[in-house]
Motif scaffolding. Sequence first.
Motif, PDB file in Angstrom:
ATOM      1  N   SER A  79       0.920  -1.179  -0.244  1.00  0.00           N
ATOM      2  CA  SER A  79       0.072  -0.113   0.049  1.00  0.00           C
ATOM      3  C   SER A  79       0.874   1.283   0.115  1.00  0.00           C
ATOM      4  CB  SER A  79      -1.027  -0.003   1.010  1.00  0.00           C
ATOM      5  OG  SER A  79       0.017  -0.010   2.393  1.00  0.00           O
ATOM      6  N   TRP A  80       0.341   2.311  -0.301  1.00  0.00           N
ATOM      7  CA  TRP A  80       0.815   3.701  -0.424  1.00  0.00           C
ATOM      8  C   TRP A  80       1.828   3.959   0.749  1.00  0.00           C
ATOM      9  CZ3 TRP A  80       1.236   6.407  -4.751  1.00  0.00           C
ATOM     10  CH2 TRP A  80       1.969   7.868  -4.522  1.00  0.00           C
ATOM     11  N   ASP A  81       1.420   3.506   2.055  1.00  0.00           N
ATOM     12  CA  ASP A  81       1.835   3.843   3.177  1.00  0.00           C
ATOM     13  C   ASP A  81       3.278   3.020   3.620  1.00  0.00           C
ATOM     14  OD1 ASP A  81      -0.063   1.870   3.805  1.00  0.00           O
ATOM     15  OD2 ASP A  81       0.334   2.060   5.981  1.00  0.00           O
ATOM     16  N   LYS A  82       3.261   2.189   2.810  1.00  0.00           N
ATOM     17  CA  LYS A  82       4.441   1.142   2.786  1.00  0.00           C
ATOM     18  C   LYS A  82       5.568   1.371   1.853  1.00  0.00           C
ATOM     19  CE  LYS A  82       1.583  -2.458   4.945  1.00  0.00           C
ATOM     20  NZ  LYS A  82       1.520  -3.986   4.807  1.00  0.00           N
ATOM     21  N   LEU A  83       5.550   2.630   1.129  1.00  0.00           N
ATOM     22  CA  LEU A  83       6.541   2.979   0.284  1.00  0.00           C
ATOM     23  C   LEU A  83       7.682   3.391   1.204  1.00  0.00           C
ATOM     24  CD1 LEU A  83       4.726   5.024  -2.261  1.00  0.00           C
ATOM     25  CD2 LEU A  83       6.155   2.947  -2.797  1.00  0.00           C
ATOM     26  N   VAL A  84       9.034   3.082   0.697  1.00  0.00           N
ATOM     27  CA  VAL A  84      10.100   3.533   1.490  1.00  0.00           C
ATOM     28  C   VAL A  84      11.218   4.287   0.891  1.00  0.00           C
ATOM     29  CG1 VAL A  84      10.006   1.482   3.434  1.00  0.00           C
ATOM     30  CG2 VAL A  84      11.131   1.002   1.339  1.00  0.00           C
ATOM     31  N   ALA A 109       2.156  13.466   2.477  1.00  0.00           N
ATOM     32  CA  ALA A 109       2.105  14.149   3.645  1.00  0.00           C
ATOM     33  C   ALA A 109       2.306  13.380   4.887  1.00  0.00           C
ATOM     34  CB  ALA A 109       0.757  15.168   3.630  1.00  0.00           C
ATOM     35  N   ASP A 110       1.516  12.118   4.983  1.00  0.00           N
ATOM     36  CA  ASP A 110       1.618  11.284   5.988  1.00  0.00           C
ATOM     37  C   ASP A 110       2.673  10.071   6.002  1.00  0.00           C
ATOM     38  OD1 ASP A 110      -0.683  12.358   7.050  1.00  0.00           O
ATOM     39  OD2 ASP A 110      -2.028  11.027   5.710  1.00  0.00           O
ATOM     40  N   ASN A 111       3.069   9.684   4.715  1.00  0.00           N
ATOM     41  CA  ASN A 111       4.203   8.885   4.679  1.00  0.00           C
ATOM     42  C   ASN A 111       5.443   9.637   3.868  1.00  0.00           C
ATOM     43  OD1 ASN A 111       5.911   6.492   4.439  1.00  0.00           O
ATOM     44  ND2 ASN A 111       4.707   5.993   2.502  1.00  0.00           N
ATOM     45  N   GLN A 112       6.526   9.765   4.368  1.00  0.00           N
ATOM     46  CA  GLN A 112       7.676  10.176   3.873  1.00  0.00           C
ATOM     47  C   GLN A 112       8.726   9.344   3.465  1.00  0.00           C
ATOM     48  OE1 GLN A 112       8.223  13.664   6.207  1.00  0.00           O
ATOM     49  NE2 GLN A 112       6.309  14.498   5.738  1.00  0.00           N
ATOM     50  N   PRO A 113       8.708   8.686   2.287  1.00  0.00           N
ATOM     51  CA  PRO A 113       9.663   7.815   2.052  1.00  0.00           C
ATOM     52  C   PRO A 113      11.193   8.460   1.429  1.00  0.00           C
ATOM     53  CG  PRO A 113       8.342   7.874   0.007  1.00  0.00           C
ATOM     54  CD  PRO A 113       7.605   8.744   1.210  1.00  0.00           C
ATOM     55  N   CYS A 114      12.110   7.847   1.487  1.00  0.00           N
ATOM     56  CA  CYS A 114      13.417   8.401   0.914  1.00  0.00           C
ATOM     57  C   CYS A 114      13.136   8.772  -0.543  1.00  0.00           C
ATOM     58  CB  CYS A 114      14.505   7.520   0.987  1.00  0.00           C
ATOM     59  SG  CYS A 114      15.095   7.212   2.825  1.00  0.00           S
ATOM     60  N   LYS A 132      10.122   5.156  -9.657  1.00  0.00           N
ATOM     61  CA  LYS A 132      10.771   3.812  -9.682  1.00  0.00           C
ATOM     62  C   LYS A 132      10.659   3.620  -8.029  1.00  0.00           C
ATOM     63  CE  LYS A 132      13.466   0.111 -10.064  1.00  0.00           C
ATOM     64  NZ  LYS A 132      12.572  -0.927  -9.326  1.00  0.00           N
ATOM     65  N   CYS A 133      10.050   2.724  -7.551  1.00  0.00           N
ATOM     66  CA  CYS A 133       9.448   2.785  -5.992  1.00  0.00           C
ATOM     67  C   CYS A 133      10.008   1.184  -5.378  1.00  0.00           C
ATOM     68  CB  CYS A 133       8.065   2.880  -5.903  1.00  0.00           C
ATOM     69  SG  CYS A 133       7.409   4.413  -6.468  1.00  0.00           S
ATOM     70  N   VAL A 134      10.102   1.231  -3.954  1.00  0.00           N
ATOM     71  CA  VAL A 134      10.572   0.247  -3.201  1.00  0.00           C
ATOM     72  C   VAL A 134       9.317   0.322  -2.135  1.00  0.00           C
ATOM     73  CG1 VAL A 134      12.113  -1.152  -1.785  1.00  0.00           C
ATOM     74  CG2 VAL A 134      12.737   0.162  -3.976  1.00  0.00           C
ATOM     75  N   ALA A 135       8.719  -0.689  -1.650  1.00  0.00           N
ATOM     76  CA  ALA A 135       7.897  -0.785  -0.750  1.00  0.00           C
ATOM     77  C   ALA A 135       7.759  -1.785   0.141  1.00  0.00           C
ATOM     78  CB  ALA A 135       6.432  -0.709  -1.075  1.00  0.00           C
ATOM     79  N   THR A 136       7.660  -1.942   1.415  1.00  0.00           N
ATOM     80  CA  THR A 136       7.486  -3.134   2.474  1.00  0.00           C
ATOM     81  C   THR A 136       6.273  -3.692   2.038  1.00  0.00           C
ATOM     82  OG1 THR A 136       6.718  -2.093   3.902  1.00  0.00           O
ATOM     83  CG2 THR A 136       8.973  -2.268   4.015  1.00  0.00           C
ATOM     84  N   LEU A 137       6.053  -4.981   2.549  1.00  0.00           N
ATOM     85  CA  LEU A 137       4.901  -6.070   2.307  1.00  0.00           C
ATOM     86  C   LEU A 137       4.218  -6.049   3.743  1.00  0.00           C
ATOM     87  CD1 LEU A 137       6.000  -8.198  -0.261  1.00  0.00           C
ATOM     88  CD2 LEU A 137       4.261  -6.827  -0.542  1.00  0.00           C
TER      89      LEU A 137
END
Length: 137
Positions: A79-84, A109-114, A132-137
């Motif tokens: 999900s969006w909030d799991k982007l790192v 605004a709520d999740n601020q990945p690198c 190009k994105c990396v997220a957790t599961l």
Amino acid sequence: MSQEFNSEKAPEPVGLYPHARKVGDLLFLSGVGPRERNTKKIPGVTLGENGEIVAYDIEEQCRSVFKNVRLILEASGSSWDKLVDVTVFLTNMKDDFATYNKIYAEYFADNQPCRTTVEINCLPTPIAIELKCVATL
């Protein structure tokens, strides 16, 4: 061990690669642009008779890219909030960075990945932004 994912809602990849690949607890997304699925339409892009970009709206492209990233994340079990980590490719940093940065701040605004933002000469389709994105599961 890895697993591939493809979204039924995000635009089809333009080459031989999946939308995302799970490795361990991480999800790696392939480059995502603003195209729409099952069409040649690119939100925010006006093409000329020879396929060249005549005009574009970076805000509309940003919103479309973020929508496509969300679709791929959800289809892949994240999900969006799991982007790192987010790498952003812009074709016109000088003219587009301020608008892109403003839209980015709305979505993150709520999740601020690198984040890394780079300017490149062009992308494989007539677009002005790709993520190009990396997220957790």
